[in-house]
Design an enzyme around this catalytic site. Structure first.
Site, PDB file in Angstrom:
ATOM      1  N   ARG A  37      38.661  64.749  43.599  1.00  0.00           N
ATOM      2  CA  ARG A  37      37.779  64.360  44.706  1.00  0.00           C
ATOM      3  C   ARG A  37      38.463  63.247  45.483  1.00  0.00           C
ATOM      4  O   ARG A  37      39.336  62.561  44.934  1.00  0.00           O
ATOM      5  CB  ARG A  37      36.461  63.804  44.143  1.00  0.00           C
ATOM      6  CG  ARG A  37      35.675  64.812  43.378  1.00  0.00           C
ATOM      7  CD  ARG A  37      34.462  64.147  42.706  1.00  0.00           C
ATOM      8  NE  ARG A  37      33.780  65.103  41.853  1.00  0.00           N
ATOM      9  CZ  ARG A  37      33.094  64.793  40.755  1.00  0.00           C
ATOM     10  NH1 ARG A  37      32.994  63.538  40.374  1.00  0.00           N
ATOM     11  NH2 ARG A  37      32.513  65.732  40.058  1.00  0.00           N
ATOM     12  N   ARG A  83      25.749  62.249  46.363  1.00  0.00           N
ATOM     13  CA  ARG A  83      27.138  61.905  46.013  1.00  0.00           C
ATOM     14  C   ARG A  83      28.129  62.673  46.877  1.00  0.00           C
ATOM     15  O   ARG A  83      29.271  62.248  47.068  1.00  0.00           O
ATOM     16  CB  ARG A  83      27.380  62.180  44.513  1.00  0.00           C
ATOM     17  CG  ARG A  83      28.645  61.535  43.981  1.00  0.00           C
ATOM     18  CD  ARG A  83      28.794  61.676  42.485  1.00  0.00           C
ATOM     19  NE  ARG A  83      29.094  63.053  42.089  1.00  0.00           N
ATOM     20  CZ  ARG A  83      29.243  63.469  40.825  1.00  0.00           C
ATOM     21  NH1 ARG A  83      29.104  62.610  39.829  1.00  0.00           N
ATOM     22  NH2 ARG A  83      29.514  64.726  40.560  1.00  0.00           N
ATOM     23  N   ARG A 122      25.992  72.862  37.885  1.00  0.00           N
ATOM     24  CA  ARG A 122      25.753  71.577  37.216  1.00  0.00           C
ATOM     25  C   ARG A 122      24.283  71.413  36.838  1.00  0.00           C
ATOM     26  O   ARG A 122      23.954  70.901  35.761  1.00  0.00           O
ATOM     27  CB  ARG A 122      26.218  70.431  38.113  1.00  0.00           C
ATOM     28  CG  ARG A 122      27.693  70.182  37.969  1.00  0.00           C
ATOM     29  CD  ARG A 122      28.309  69.566  39.211  1.00  0.00           C
ATOM     30  NE  ARG A 122      29.713  69.920  39.233  1.00  0.00           N
ATOM     31  CZ  ARG A 122      30.670  69.211  38.667  1.00  0.00           C
ATOM     32  NH1 ARG A 122      30.391  68.069  38.126  1.00  0.00           N
ATOM     33  NH2 ARG A 122      31.911  69.649  38.668  1.00  0.00           N
TER      34      ARG A 122
HETATM   35  N1  LIG Z   1      34.306  68.637  26.762  1.00  0.00           N
HETATM   36  C1  LIG Z   1      34.776  67.834  27.698  1.00  0.00           C
HETATM   37  N2  LIG Z   1      34.026  67.555  28.773  1.00  0.00           N
HETATM   38  C2  LIG Z   1      34.547  66.722  29.704  1.00  0.00           C
HETATM   39  C3  LIG Z   1      35.833  66.139  29.590  1.00  0.00           C
HETATM   40  N3  LIG Z   1      36.052  65.361  30.668  1.00  0.00           N
HETATM   41  C4  LIG Z   1      34.944  65.442  31.420  1.00  0.00           C
HETATM   42  N4  LIG Z   1      34.036  66.259  30.854  1.00  0.00           N
HETATM   43  C5  LIG Z   1      32.684  66.608  31.317  1.00  0.00           C
HETATM   44  O1  LIG Z   1      32.792  67.568  32.348  1.00  0.00           O
HETATM   45  C6  LIG Z   1      31.646  67.461  33.175  1.00  0.00           C
HETATM   46  C7  LIG Z   1      32.063  67.503  34.640  1.00  0.00           C
HETATM   47  O2  LIG Z   1      32.848  66.376  34.940  1.00  0.00           O
HETATM   48  P1  LIG Z   1      33.268  66.085  36.449  1.00  0.00           P
HETATM   49  O3  LIG Z   1      33.815  67.313  37.078  1.00  0.00           O
HETATM   50  O4  LIG Z   1      34.111  64.868  36.467  1.00  0.00           O
HETATM   51  O5  LIG Z   1      31.868  65.829  37.176  1.00  0.00           O
HETATM   52  P2  LIG Z   1      30.855  64.606  37.107  1.00  0.00           P
HETATM   53  O6  LIG Z   1      30.537  64.358  35.659  1.00  0.00           O
HETATM   54  O7  LIG Z   1      29.682  65.108  37.869  1.00  0.00           O
HETATM   55  O8  LIG Z   1      31.510  63.423  37.753  1.00  0.00           O
HETATM   56  C8  LIG Z   1      30.915  66.190  32.761  1.00  0.00           C
HETATM   57  O9  LIG Z   1      29.810  66.553  31.968  1.00  0.00           O
HETATM   58  C9  LIG Z   1      31.933  65.450  31.934  1.00  0.00           C
HETATM   59  O10 LIG Z   1      31.316  64.665  30.920  1.00  0.00           O
HETATM   60  C10 LIG Z   1      36.588  66.454  28.414  1.00  0.00           C
HETATM   61  O11 LIG Z   1      37.706  66.010  28.204  1.00  0.00           O
HETATM   62  N5  LIG Z   1      36.026  67.308  27.524  1.00  0.00           N
HETATM   63  N1  LIG Z   2      20.302  54.322  38.351  1.00  0.00           N
HETATM   64  C1  LIG Z   2      20.732  54.924  39.457  1.00  0.00           C
HETATM   65  N2  LIG Z   2      19.960  54.976  40.556  1.00  0.00           N
HETATM   66  C2  LIG Z   2      20.378  55.609  41.681  1.00  0.00           C
HETATM   67  N3  LIG Z   2      21.578  56.202  41.832  1.00  0.00           N
HETATM   68  C3  LIG Z   2      22.400  56.188  40.768  1.00  0.00           C
HETATM   69  C4  LIG Z   2      22.033  55.550  39.538  1.00  0.00           C
HETATM   70  N4  LIG Z   2      23.059  55.695  38.669  1.00  0.00           N
HETATM   71  C5  LIG Z   2      24.025  56.387  39.316  1.00  0.00           C
HETATM   72  N5  LIG Z   2      23.639  56.679  40.587  1.00  0.00           N
HETATM   73  C6  LIG Z   2      24.401  57.457  41.600  1.00  0.00           C
HETATM   74  O1  LIG Z   2      24.266  58.810  41.216  1.00  0.00           O
HETATM   75  C7  LIG Z   2      25.489  59.523  41.442  1.00  0.00           C
HETATM   76  C8  LIG Z   2      25.972  60.134  40.127  1.00  0.00           C
HETATM   77  O2  LIG Z   2      26.460  59.101  39.277  1.00  0.00           O
HETATM   78  P1  LIG Z   2      27.848  59.254  38.508  1.00  0.00           P
HETATM   79  O3  LIG Z   2      28.134  57.940  37.844  1.00  0.00           O
HETATM   80  O4  LIG Z   2      28.880  59.832  39.404  1.00  0.00           O
HETATM   81  O5  LIG Z   2      27.400  60.343  37.405  1.00  0.00           O
HETATM   82  P2  LIG Z   2      28.235  61.141  36.301  1.00  0.00           P
HETATM   83  O6  LIG Z   2      29.499  60.385  36.042  1.00  0.00           O
HETATM   84  O7  LIG Z   2      27.336  61.175  35.106  1.00  0.00           O
HETATM   85  O8  LIG Z   2      28.460  62.500  36.881  1.00  0.00           O
HETATM   86  C9  LIG Z   2      26.472  58.524  42.034  1.00  0.00           C
HETATM   87  O9  LIG Z   2      26.501  58.688  43.431  1.00  0.00           O
HETATM   88  C10 LIG Z   2      25.896  57.164  41.629  1.00  0.00           C
HETATM   89  O10 LIG Z   2      26.212  56.170  42.572  1.00  0.00           O
END
Ligand SMILES: Nc1nc2c(ncn2[C@@H]2O[C@H](COP(=O)(O)OP(=O)(O)O)[C@@H](O)[C@H]2O)c(=O)[nH]1
Ligand SMILES: Nc1ncnc2c1ncn2[C@@H]1O[C@H](COP(=O)(O)OP(=O)(O)O)[C@@H](O)[C@H]1O
Length: 197
Positions: A44, A137, A148
């Site tokens: 991203r 986001r 998702r």
């Molecule tokens: N099993 C597994 N899941 C992962 C790993 N790295 C990231 N994830 C999971 O993959 C999912 C998607 O991650 P990502 O594409 O970064 O999206 P985001 O979590 O929405 O920021 C999330 O649930 C992460 O926790 C990994 O190494 N192993």
């Molecule tokens: N407590 C909260 N209230 C409102 N927005 C939040 C909160 N926690 C996270 N966010 C926002 O929600 C979105 C998803 O959070 P993120 O940390 O990227 O989630 P994840 O890593 O679990 O995918 C981001 O844009 C973040 O800034």
């Protein structure tokens, strides 16, 4: 006394794992180190190769899996994700506490290893709020957003099963969720701080 344990953060995409994790690593610099996973998804804007993820093509990732280089791997929303042995070793060489961000399949597979982490689930207050956060986001296409949300429903159910997580944190108010996260980890943080004295 035993050393500090690694930490696994899991929970639906968009629940707030990265937000909480980045804050924790900033407040406790030198205590926590992030295990950089491999993924086949596209970076991203703002994401750095080697820092947020090791961004790889599917063939390369499959080769690593076949060679036994990963402690776990999973397919999520049409892409591969996995934790390599070396990503954990790299953290452990530099920082006392390794943090991993993995999905629910990762949690199940890590339970079969000898890593022995603390398992924490970060959950959104509701699917509706999760959807809003994911849309705001602005990182996902409609297709990946729907995948998702589908995975989130399964994750939210599984997180309620007894014994899967040591702690489930509802990330409604960010400050409150962060304080809860710190309170679960304070014993491990203090082990590190005492050892440094
Ligand atoms: N099993 C597994 N899941 C992962 C790993 N790295 C990231 N994830 C999971 O993959 C999912 C998607 O991650 P990502 O594409 O970064 O999206 P985001 O979590 O929405 O920021 C999330 O649930 C992460 O926790 C990994 O190494 N192993
Ligand atoms: N407590 C909260 N209230 C409102 N927005 C939040 C909160 N926690 C996270 N966010 C926002 O929600 C979105 C998803 O959070 P993120 O940390 O990227 O989630 P994840 O890593 O679990 O995918 C981001 O844009 C973040 O800034």
């Amino acid at each position: 006394m035993s050393g500090p344990r690694p930490v696994v953060l899991s929970g639906p995409s968009g629940a707030g794992k990265s937000t909480l994790l980045k804050r924790l690593m900033k407040e406790y610099e030198g205590v926590f180190g992030f295990s950089v996973s491999h993924t086949t998804r596209n970076p991203r804007p703002g994401e750095e190769d080697g820092k947020d993820y090791h961004f790889v093509i599917r063939e390369k990732m499959q080769e690593g899996i076949d060679n036994g280089e990963f402690i776990e791997n999973a397919e999520f929303s049409g892409n591969m994700y996995g934790t390599s042995k070396s990503s954990i070793e790299d953290v452990q060489a530099q920082n006392p506490i390794c943090i991993l961000d993995v999905d629910i399949q990762g949690v199940k597979n890590i339970k079969k290893t000898d890593l022995n982490p603390i398992y924490i689930s970060i959950q959104p207050p509701s699917v509706e709020i999760l959807e809003k956060r994911l849309r705001d986001r602005q990182t996902e296409t409609e297709d990946s957003l729907q995948k998702r949300l589908e995975a989130a429903r399964i994750d939210m159910e599984l997180s309620e099963e007894p014994g899967v997580f040591d702690m489930v944190i509802i990330n409604d108010d960010l400050e409150e969720a962060y304080e809860k996260l710190k309170s679960v980890l304070i014993e491990e943080i203090e082990k590190v701080q005492d050892a440094k004295k």
